[in-house]
Design a protein around this motif. Sequence first.
Motif, PDB file in Angstrom:
ATOM      1  N   GLU A  77       0.843  -1.186   0.000  1.00  0.00           N
ATOM      2  CA  GLU A  77       0.000   0.000   0.000  1.00  0.00           C
ATOM      3  C   GLU A  77       0.883   1.244   0.000  1.00  0.00           C
ATOM      4  O   GLU A  77       2.025   1.203   0.450  1.00  0.00           O
ATOM      5  N   THR A  79       1.751   4.906   1.488  1.00  0.00           N
ATOM      6  CA  THR A  79       1.537   5.751   2.658  1.00  0.00           C
ATOM      7  C   THR A  79       0.976   7.081   2.156  1.00  0.00           C
ATOM      8  O   THR A  79       0.867   7.306   0.943  1.00  0.00           O
ATOM      9  N   SER A  80       0.666   7.990   3.055  1.00  0.00           N
ATOM     10  CA  SER A  80       0.183   9.299   2.594  1.00  0.00           C
ATOM     11  C   SER A  80       1.263  10.004   1.785  1.00  0.00           C
ATOM     12  O   SER A  80       0.969  10.639   0.764  1.00  0.00           O
ATOM     13  N   ALA A  81       2.524   9.876   2.190  1.00  0.00           N
ATOM     14  CA  ALA A  81       3.620  10.476   1.412  1.00  0.00           C
ATOM     15  C   ALA A  81       3.744   9.796   0.050  1.00  0.00           C
ATOM     16  O   ALA A  81       4.009  10.454  -0.966  1.00  0.00           O
ATOM     17  N   LYS A  83       1.274   8.349  -1.621  1.00  0.00           N
ATOM     18  CA  LYS A  83       0.138   8.801  -2.433  1.00  0.00           C
ATOM     19  C   LYS A  83       0.405  10.183  -3.025  1.00  0.00           C
ATOM     20  O   LYS A  83       0.100  10.441  -4.187  1.00  0.00           O
ATOM     21  N   LYS A  84       0.978  11.050  -2.227  1.00  0.00           N
ATOM     22  CA  LYS A  84       1.292  12.411  -2.691  1.00  0.00           C
ATOM     23  C   LYS A  84       2.325  12.358  -3.831  1.00  0.00           C
ATOM     24  O   LYS A  84       2.163  13.020  -4.854  1.00  0.00           O
TER      25      LYS A  84
END
Length: 135
Positions: A77, A79-81, A83-84
């Motif tokens: 998956e 992480t938010s970083a 995804k950014k």
Amino acid sequence: MAHSHTPEAHAKIRRDHAQETAEDYVEAVADLVAERGTCRVVDLAERFGVSHVTTLRVVKRLVSEDLLKTEPRKPIELTSAGKKLAAACAQRHEAVYRFLRKLGVSKRVAALDAEGIEHHLSKPTLKAMRAFTAG
């Protein structure tokens, strides 16, 4: 043309290559999750045409850089970083692709070239490409 064969020049090349690999992997994870609902090491190995071991090494590095998360035998998956970064890469890729298409490059060639060019653009060049295709 002058060549710079210094340790610093080689270190920069290695850093740039590592960043390019990170960008390719997070973009691929995002694509695979969007296409299939999940992403596994085998999917990435297949996509990049590399060994399972090579893919595991890259995934492990990207987990340590907080771009990916996974556990043994579990899906990968973002992480938010991650995804950014994946979103920024996709936007940059699309801008380069549109620019090449506007120049008259075929869809197939533009897609292939955008994959390499997108990693090496400065912000001013990318901004100019976007402005060129907007008009």
